[in-house]
Design a protein around this motif. Structure first.
Motif, PDB file in Angstrom:
ATOM      1  N   LYS A   1       6.388  -4.347   0.765  1.00 23.67           N
ATOM      2  CA  LYS A   1       4.524  -4.888   0.777  1.00 23.67           C
ATOM      3  C   LYS A   1       4.457  -5.766  -0.567  1.00 23.67           C
ATOM      4  O   LYS A   1       4.650  -5.106  -1.646  1.00 23.67           O
TER       5      LYS A   1
ATOM      6  N   THR B   1       6.137  -1.110   7.999  1.00 18.80           N
ATOM      7  CA  THR B   1       6.161  -1.293   6.632  1.00 18.80           C
ATOM      8  C   THR B   1       7.482  -1.261   5.991  1.00 18.80           C
ATOM      9  O   THR B   1       7.547   0.138   4.994  1.00 18.80           O
TER      10      THR B   1
ATOM     11  N   SER C   1       2.105  -0.582   9.780  1.00 19.88           N
ATOM     12  CA  SER C   1       1.139  -1.776   8.699  1.00 19.88           C
ATOM     13  C   SER C   1      -0.104  -1.592   9.725  1.00 19.88           C
ATOM     14  O   SER C   1      -0.376  -0.765  10.025  1.00 19.88           O
TER      15      SER C   1
ATOM     16  N   GLU D   1       4.261  -8.548   3.489  1.00 23.34           N
ATOM     17  CA  GLU D   1       5.083  -7.301   3.696  1.00 23.34           C
ATOM     18  C   GLU D   1       6.695  -7.738   4.613  1.00 23.34           C
ATOM     19  O   GLU D   1       6.878  -8.879   5.524  1.00 23.34           O
TER      20      GLU D   1
END
Length: 398
Positions: free
Chosen positions: A24, A21, A9, A383
């Motif tokens: 997403k 992440t 991220s 996300e």
């Protein structure tokens, strides 16, 4: 595992743990929501689950997705996302992942609900006609392959379903108690009164409850409902200083604070529900996660929790947005005396900004934990990110 390093991220703000992440939001609107996280110590593997949706809306959920994580050279390496096609019923959407690991048989149970396509939760509540099914799949190889789906609705809920406008499990994770009982947290929108002329519900309220198994998951039963209004929940076992066991429930509420309750019989029934004064909710509430772990050894002259002597051998963590007004600033709370309703400390903010649902797990290394959370810059649906942290990080933040 994938050869490429996981995509991170945006850089964490000062005081926040680094984020990775895992899911997403895509340019076409495909959104990933409802994180669920479990660590399986037998193979030192993390499993991260989420719903894949056409849009952020609940009624646009489609299928569950999963990523597998392994510790390598000081960081977690994640496999590509895979769709769990086994966790489906034809004509239904799959929602609310809720895994639990059965130690004796080394079986991973992944519970979820299947809801008839295009039927919203609101429609079920208004009409009093449930369209959800209680289902699970199992894996003997930590999520590399899955069994066919098992639908428990008739056997576990049966005719009682006529009084259930709708229901769901978790979301988040289940637990196995020290005596072997498997616990799947759940909630039901229960029809207390109907209009007999039109057979429509007049009074429908949400109530948390547990599904449980005492035979390694071969058969399942349902416990009694918490009589307080209480919704999405997670549960954890607490052991006191005399080795007595309690099942603790922490549930979503629309009354400004979380609902807590305890069971002395492993979720068959819960007693003394109350509002947790230290745990605030935004106006419509939000899901939160709770996790128990063995309390660290204390020296004889050390008084934990600001001078309050701990009344248990278990401490609790809790993750949830910390704002009273909206879903933002996701925090981790610590309770060193979880049988005391005021035992919660101040939160450590691990994401400043929009944030929503989350799930906690304990990792193999001592006092190492992980959180999977919805977060973003403009919206919490941007996300689902993974973070690791140590107990000392939380304690030092106070």
């Amino acid at each position: 595992m994938g050869n490429k390093p996981p995509k991170s991220s945006s850089p964490a703000l000062p005081g926040e743990p680094p984020k990775t992440t895992l899911f997403k939001q895509e340019p076409d609107g495909t959104t990933y929501r409802i994180p669920s996280l479990i660590y399986i110590s037998d193979c030192q593997t993390l499993l991260a689950f989420a719903e894949k949706r056409r849009t952020p809306r609940d009624c646009d959920a489609k299928i569950l997705v999963m990523r597998r994580g392994k510790q390598q050279t000081g960081s977690v390496q994640w496999s590509p996302a895979q769709e769990l096609t086994a966790a489906c019923l034809p004509g239904y959407r799959t929602m609310n992942p809720c895994p639990v690991y059965e130690r004796q048989s080394q079986t991973l149970f992944l519970f979820f609900i299947c809801v008839l396509d295009n039927v919203t939760e609101g429609h079920q509540i208004c009409t009093g006609k449930n369209k959800a099914r209680l289902c699970y799949v199992t894996s003997k190889d930590t999520g590399q392959s899955w069994s066919n789906v098992t639908d428990l609705t008739e056997n576990v809920i049966g005719h009682e379903i006529r009084k259930w406008a709708t229901f769901a499990v978790g979301p988040g994770h289940g637990i196995q108690m020290k005596n072997g009982r498997l616990i799947i947290p759940a909630y039901v929108y229960y029809i207390h009164y109907r209009c007999f002329s039109f057979h429509l519900p007049l009074t429908v309220r949400p109530h948390a409850l547990a599904f449980y198994s005492d035979d390694c998951g071969i058969t399942w039963q349902r416990g009694e409902q918490i009589y307080f209004k209480s919704c999405e929940c997670e549960m954890e076992e607490i052991v006191d200083q005399e080795n007595r066991s309690y099942l603790y429930c922490n549930a979503r509420s629309t009354q400004g604070h979380r609902v807590e309750s305890w069971s002395e019989n492993g979720g068959t029934a819960f007693d003394a529900p109350h509002f947790a004064p230290m745990l605030v909710e935004p106006c419509h509430g939000c899901q939160g996660s709770v996790l128990g772990f063995a309390a660290p050894q204390q020296s004889s002259d050390e008084k934990p929790n600001g001078g309050l002597t701990s009344n248990t051998k278990t401490w609790l963590l809790y993750s949830h947005p910390t704002s009273r007004r909206t879903r933002k600033d996701l925090g981790i709370y610590l309770n060193k005396s979880p049988l005391c309703s005021t035992g919660w400390g101040k939160p450590w903010i691990i994401h400043h900004g929009p944030s929503g649902y989350s799930d906690l797990t304990r990792c193999e290394e001592d006092k190492l934990f992980a959180c999977l959370m919805e977060c973003g810059k403009r919206s919490e649906t941007e996300e689902i990110a993974f973070v690791e942290f140590r107990l000392r990080d939380l304690v030092n933040s106070q």
